[in-house]
Scaffold this active site. Structure first.
Site, PDB file in Angstrom:
ATOM      1  N   GLU A  25     -10.558  11.288  95.216  1.00 19.36           N
ATOM      2  CA  GLU A  25      -9.380  10.961  94.405  1.00 19.36           C
ATOM      3  C   GLU A  25      -8.451  12.172  94.288  1.00 19.36           C
ATOM      4  O   GLU A  25      -7.246  12.025  94.128  1.00 19.36           O
ATOM      5  CB  GLU A  25      -9.805  10.537  92.995  1.00 19.36           C
ATOM      6  CG  GLU A  25     -10.578   9.240  92.933  1.00 19.36           C
ATOM      7  CD  GLU A  25     -11.202   8.999  91.561  1.00 19.36           C
ATOM      8  OE1 GLU A  25     -11.273   7.832  91.146  1.00 19.36           O
ATOM      9  OE2 GLU A  25     -11.646   9.971  90.904  1.00 19.36           O
ATOM     10  N   THR A 103      -9.041   6.797  89.365  1.00 17.27           N
ATOM     11  CA  THR A 103      -8.826   5.377  89.582  1.00 17.27           C
ATOM     12  C   THR A 103      -9.419   4.572  88.435  1.00 17.27           C
ATOM     13  O   THR A 103     -10.230   5.076  87.653  1.00 17.27           O
ATOM     14  CB  THR A 103      -9.480   4.931  90.902  1.00 17.27           C
ATOM     15  OG1 THR A 103     -10.869   5.260  90.857  1.00 17.27           O
ATOM     16  CG2 THR A 103      -8.833   5.625  92.089  1.00 17.27           C
ATOM     17  N   LYS A 186      -9.674   0.181  82.838  1.00 19.26           N
ATOM     18  CA  LYS A 186     -11.102   0.408  82.572  1.00 19.26           C
ATOM     19  C   LYS A 186     -11.613   1.421  83.584  1.00 19.26           C
ATOM     20  O   LYS A 186     -11.427   1.252  84.783  1.00 19.26           O
ATOM     21  CB  LYS A 186     -11.791  -0.943  82.744  1.00 19.26           C
ATOM     22  CG  LYS A 186     -13.278  -0.944  82.978  1.00 19.26           C
ATOM     23  CD  LYS A 186     -13.752  -2.386  83.198  1.00 19.26           C
ATOM     24  CE  LYS A 186     -15.255  -2.451  83.365  1.00 19.26           C
ATOM     25  NZ  LYS A 186     -15.716  -1.946  84.666  1.00 19.26           N
ATOM     26  N   GLU A 189     -14.920   7.470  82.993  1.00 17.64           N
ATOM     27  CA  GLU A 189     -14.901   8.872  82.547  1.00 17.64           C
ATOM     28  C   GLU A 189     -13.929   9.193  81.416  1.00 17.64           C
ATOM     29  O   GLU A 189     -14.209  10.099  80.607  1.00 17.64           O
ATOM     30  CB  GLU A 189     -14.537   9.810  83.722  1.00 17.64           C
ATOM     31  CG  GLU A 189     -15.518   9.841  84.866  1.00 17.64           C
ATOM     32  CD  GLU A 189     -15.294   8.730  85.886  1.00 17.64           C
ATOM     33  OE1 GLU A 189     -14.208   8.093  85.846  1.00 17.64           O
ATOM     34  OE2 GLU A 189     -16.180   8.457  86.709  1.00 17.64           O
ATOM     35  N   ASP A 212      -8.454  -1.917  91.470  1.00 18.49           N
ATOM     36  CA  ASP A 212      -9.037  -3.264  91.498  1.00 18.49           C
ATOM     37  C   ASP A 212      -8.657  -4.016  90.228  1.00 18.49           C
ATOM     38  O   ASP A 212      -8.442  -3.414  89.191  1.00 18.49           O
ATOM     39  CB  ASP A 212     -10.564  -3.179  91.634  1.00 18.49           C
ATOM     40  CG  ASP A 212     -11.176  -2.240  90.612  1.00 18.49           C
ATOM     41  OD1 ASP A 212     -11.241  -1.025  90.876  1.00 18.49           O
ATOM     42  OD2 ASP A 212     -11.555  -2.711  89.529  1.00 18.49           O
TER      43      ASP A 212
HETATM   44  N1  SAH Z   1     -18.418   3.653  95.546  1.00 15.01           N
HETATM   45  C1  SAH Z   1     -17.591   4.713  95.045  1.00 15.01           C
HETATM   46  C2  SAH Z   1     -17.870   5.064  93.592  1.00 15.01           C
HETATM   47  C3  SAH Z   1     -17.331   4.031  92.696  1.00 15.01           C
HETATM   48  S1  SAH Z   1     -17.521   4.392  91.029  1.00 15.01           S
HETATM   49  C4  SAH Z   1     -17.661   5.909  95.965  1.00 15.01           C
HETATM   50  O1  SAH Z   1     -16.937   5.890  96.948  1.00 15.01           O
HETATM   51  O2  SAH Z   1     -18.374   6.873  95.713  1.00 15.01           O
HETATM   52  C5  SAH Z   1     -15.952   3.962  90.464  1.00 15.01           C
HETATM   53  C6  SAH Z   1     -15.041   5.127  90.146  1.00 15.01           C
HETATM   54  O3  SAH Z   1     -13.720   4.650  90.074  1.00 15.01           O
HETATM   55  C7  SAH Z   1     -15.337   5.728  88.795  1.00 15.01           C
HETATM   56  O4  SAH Z   1     -15.085   7.107  88.803  1.00 15.01           O
HETATM   57  C8  SAH Z   1     -14.394   4.972  87.850  1.00 15.01           C
HETATM   58  O5  SAH Z   1     -13.803   5.798  86.875  1.00 15.01           O
HETATM   59  C9  SAH Z   1     -13.324   4.391  88.748  1.00 15.01           C
HETATM   60  N2  SAH Z   1     -13.137   2.920  88.678  1.00 15.01           N
HETATM   61  C10 SAH Z   1     -12.353   2.228  89.544  1.00 15.01           C
HETATM   62  N3  SAH Z   1     -12.380   0.920  89.254  1.00 15.01           N
HETATM   63  C11 SAH Z   1     -13.208   0.746  88.198  1.00 15.01           C
HETATM   64  C12 SAH Z   1     -13.644  -0.396  87.450  1.00 15.01           C
HETATM   65  N4  SAH Z   1     -13.237  -1.612  87.741  1.00 15.01           N
HETATM   66  N5  SAH Z   1     -14.506  -0.201  86.441  1.00 15.01           N
HETATM   67  C13 SAH Z   1     -14.933   1.045  86.144  1.00 15.01           C
HETATM   68  N6  SAH Z   1     -14.552   2.151  86.808  1.00 15.01           N
HETATM   69  C14 SAH Z   1     -13.694   2.029  87.829  1.00 15.01           C
END
Ligand code: SAH
Length: 254
Positions: A25, A103, A186, A189, A212
């Site tokens: 990010e 994100t 949502k 962190e 998303d």
């Molecule tokens: N698979 C991913 C990790 C995803 S975790 C990788 O490539 O490593 C998701 C991360 O994006 C978290 O840091 C969170 O803050 C953010 N995020 C994005 N969309 C989210 C959602 N719908 N709910 C919670 N966190 C989300």
């Protein structure tokens, strides 16, 4: 907050710490600002945390990420690593301002679309349910982000509330709390970063790019992965505008 304002009125902002959950990010910003990885890291040798820094205009820009989990090799997302890096960064770098950037999932019912970048008005947790008087409020942990009316107006940013929890999916319990928190975005962190920053009274703003749509019809992780690159590029554009705006200003000008 009064102390913060008084301090802010005296001198321009000089040191900013960005907290990102994933280096992916942060990478567009690292590249754009030509930041370099700090080899003399101020962090303990045991941790995987990474620090990039450099000068941009009159600002000392630092980006911290929790780095890869030492056992599994995946990005250390979630509230625990985020609060630890925030704590250590405040002690080591004494920032004037913290920016939690990254994100998030967005709710279309609250007006969010893929690629929107939100500046957050309030943060709260949605997975700390403690049904005991007052502890319930502690669990929700609602806090205001540092108010930035001029920044919002000048950059024409979308404003929304953020709800944080340690899961990327959304259980029915979480959903109920997110609705109660009146959240538009949502993440995993933001409220944790704000909690730590609040202890030390370091002003915090949060910028979240929507990867998303939570109340849409696509699986979250699929949509997240598909949009990650494009949304981090959009986030980078907004972050650059934000730091251009901040440069030369005091906290009270924001
Ligand atoms: N698979 C991913 C990790 C995803 S975790 C990788 O490539 O490593 C998701 C991360 O994006 C978290 O840091 C969170 O803050 C953010 N995020 C994005 N969309 C989210 C959602 N719908 N709910 C919670 N966190 C989300």
């Amino acid at each position: 907050m009064e102390d913060v304002m008084v301090k802010g009125e005296r001198r321009p902002i000089t040191t900013i710490v960005f907290v990102f959950a994933m280096q992916k990010e942060a990478q567009p910003l690292i590249n754009r600002l030509l930041l370099v990885k700090e080899v003399n890291s101020p962090f303990p040798k045991e941790v995987t945390w990474v620090l990039f820094n450099g000068k941009y205009k009159d600002l000392n820009i630092n980006i911290v990420c929790p780095g890869k989990d030492s056992t599994l090799g995946v990005e250390s997302v979630g509230t625990v690593p985020a609060s630890l890096v925030t704590f250590a960064s405040i002690l080591a770098l004494q920032p004037d301002l913290i920016i939690s950037a990254g994100t998030a999932g967005g709710f279309k019912a609250k007006g969010a679309s893929i690629g929107d970048v939100y500046i957050v008005s309030t943060v709260a947790f949605h997975d700390r349910r403690i049904p005991v008087p007052v502890l319930d409020l502690y669990g929700v942990g609602m806090r205001n982000a540092f108010p930035t009316p001029n920044l919002i107006k000048e950059l024409n940013l979308k404003v929304g509330r953020l709800s944080t929890g340690d899961s990327m999916d959304m259980s029915p319990h979480d959903k109920e709390s997110i609705i109660a928190n009146d959240a538009t975005v949502k993440d995993m962190e933001g409220a944790a970063v704000a909690y730590v920053a609040d202890i030390f009274k370091v002003p915090t703003i949060l910028l979240k790019g929507v990867t998303d749509i939570v109340d849409g019809n696509r699986p979250t992780s699929e949509e997240f992965l598909e949009n990650l690159a494009a949304v981090t590029a959009k986030l980078d554009e907004s972050v650059t505008k934000v730091i251009d705006f901040i440069s030369g200003k005091c906290l009270s000008d924001l």
